[in-house]
Design an enzyme around this catalytic site. Structure first.
Site, PDB file in Angstrom:
ATOM      1  N   ASP A  46       0.849  -1.198   0.000  1.00 44.91           N
ATOM      2  CA  ASP A  46       0.000   0.000   0.000  1.00 44.91           C
ATOM      3  C   ASP A  46       0.885   1.250   0.000  1.00 44.91           C
ATOM      4  O   ASP A  46       0.389   2.374  -0.088  1.00 44.91           O
ATOM      5  CB  ASP A  46      -1.021   0.000   1.150  1.00 44.91           C
ATOM      6  N   SER A  47       2.215   1.055   0.024  1.00 40.26           N
ATOM      7  CA  SER A  47       3.147   2.167  -0.211  1.00 40.26           C
ATOM      8  C   SER A  47       2.868   2.794  -1.574  1.00 40.26           C
ATOM      9  O   SER A  47       3.354   3.883  -1.860  1.00 40.26           O
ATOM     10  CB  SER A  47       4.597   1.671  -0.145  1.00 40.26           C
ATOM     11  N   ASP A  85      -1.152  -6.387  -0.316  1.00 37.61           N
ATOM     12  CA  ASP A  85      -1.136  -5.682   0.969  1.00 37.61           C
ATOM     13  C   ASP A  85      -2.543  -5.187   1.294  1.00 37.61           C
ATOM     14  O   ASP A  85      -3.159  -4.474   0.489  1.00 37.61           O
ATOM     15  CB  ASP A  85      -0.179  -4.485   0.839  1.00 37.61           C
ATOM     16  N   LYS A 115      -0.796  -9.462   3.115  1.00 34.62           N
ATOM     17  CA  LYS A 115      -0.074  -8.921   4.273  1.00 34.62           C
ATOM     18  C   LYS A 115      -0.987  -7.946   4.996  1.00 34.62           C
ATOM     19  O   LYS A 115      -1.768  -7.236   4.359  1.00 34.62           O
ATOM     20  CB  LYS A 115       1.200  -8.183   3.830  1.00 34.62           C
ATOM     21  N   GLU A 180       9.589  -3.826  10.530  1.00 33.28           N
ATOM     22  CA  GLU A 180       9.930  -2.512   9.964  1.00 33.28           C
ATOM     23  C   GLU A 180      10.361  -1.543  11.060  1.00 33.28           C
ATOM     24  O   GLU A 180       9.712  -1.434  12.110  1.00 33.28           O
ATOM     25  CB  GLU A 180       8.728  -1.926   9.197  1.00 33.28           C
TER      26      GLU A 180
HETATM   27  O1  KIV Z   1       3.532  -1.060   1.683  1.00 36.48           O
HETATM   28  C1  KIV Z   1       4.687  -1.495   1.625  1.00 36.48           C
HETATM   29  O2  KIV Z   1       5.393  -1.343   0.624  1.00 36.48           O
HETATM   30  C2  KIV Z   1       5.198  -2.214   2.784  1.00 36.48           C
HETATM   31  C3  KIV Z   1       6.636  -2.577   2.782  1.00 36.48           C
HETATM   32  C4  KIV Z   1       7.463  -1.382   2.968  1.00 36.48           C
HETATM   33  C5  KIV Z   1       6.954  -3.641   3.761  1.00 36.48           C
HETATM   34  O3  KIV Z   1       4.475  -2.476   3.688  1.00 36.48           O
END
Ligand code: KIV
Length: 262
Positions: A46-47, A85, A115, A180
């Site tokens: 979700d980044s 995610d 995730k 993290e």
């Molecule tokens: O959203 C994301 O990219 C993440 C990673 C940085 C682990 O959660």
């Protein structure tokens, strides 16, 4: 199903001390390059809110946006395990919502796992999703969806709590856990204490694997980079140079030349 990387393979890698390499991707061309480079896990993070959509946090990202991006990544990937995610509010409101939304990733995209962020507080959610045969990767420490509660993107140092979160998500059935923004010595202790693979980001060298955000690694944006990022290229600079050449060649009549005409 394309993935050659199975849960069994990941557990074997941890046992043998072989490092697991993970990276994010959000679209077809980059996902293909990441997969072809030998990465084991591709997280459609979700980044994407911050590195693709221009948001200042991951909070605005929606389930439908995650499904869209995970589906196009899934089409490109032949070997890596694709992980979707779960965005903010897709698993926090009720366990029923969480199972349904996790299931959408497997049903509508090429993802083999999901995730979600949180430790002990989300252990019942992890338990319910894994009971529905959906593999879950947990994410503890600096959890970006809790940015307001944490008072910013801050390194997390409460060793007792972090160890207990890691043990709880393992007991709930998570197949792996992202660590993290955690000091290296605490990540090492967590990695030794649990039998599922730990994937670190800003968590030192002793995790079972590492993950970075693709756009940080490639230098695709000009945002502030956290200390833990190693920028392996400056593609923004290269892209801007190419685009500027195109602009001036169109303006001065150099493009299109004869070779580009019918
Ligand atoms: O959203 C994301 O990219 C993440 C990673 C940085 C682990 O959660």
């Amino acid at each position: 199903m394309n993935s050659q990387i199975t849960l069994t393979k990941l557990y074997q890698m941890k046992k043998k001390g072989e490092k697991i390499v993970a990276l994010t991707a959000y679209d077809y061309p980059f996902a293909k390059m990441v997969d072809e480079s030998g990465v084991h896990m591709i997280l459609v993070g979700d980044s994407l809110g911050m590195v693709v959509q221009g948001e200042t946090s991951t909070l605005p990202v929606t389930m439908d946006e995650m499904i869209y991006h995970t589906r196009i990544v899934g089409k490109a990937v032949k070997n890596a395990m694709v992980i979707g995610d779960m965005p903010f509010l897709s698993y926090q409101v009720s366990i029923e919502d969480a199972v349904y939304n996790a299931g959408r990733f497997l049903k509508e995209t090429g993802a083999a796992a999901v995730k979600l962020e949180g430790g002990a507080a989300v252990s019942n959610t992890i338990r319910a999703i894994t009971k529905a045969s959906i593999p879950v990767q947990a994410h503890i420490g600096l959890t970006p969806q809790s940015v307001h509660q944490m008072g910013g993107f801050k390194v997390q140092r409460d060793e007792e709590r972090l160890l207990s979160d890691a043990r709880e998500v393992e007991a709930a059935g998570a197949f792996s856990v992202v660590l993290e923004g955690i000091p290296a010595d605490i990540s090492r202790k967590i990695t030794e204490a649990i039998s599922i693979p730990t994937i670190g980001i800003g968590a030192g060298p002793d995790c079972d694997g590492q993950i970075l955000v693709l756009h940080d690694l490639l230098g695709l944006h000009d945002r502030h980079l956290p200390k833990f990022v190693k920028q392996y290229a400056n593609l923004r600079k290269a892209a801007k140079k190419s685009i500027s050449s195109y602009v001036s060649e169109v303006q001065n009549g150099k493009f299109p030349s004869e070779e580009h005409c019918y």
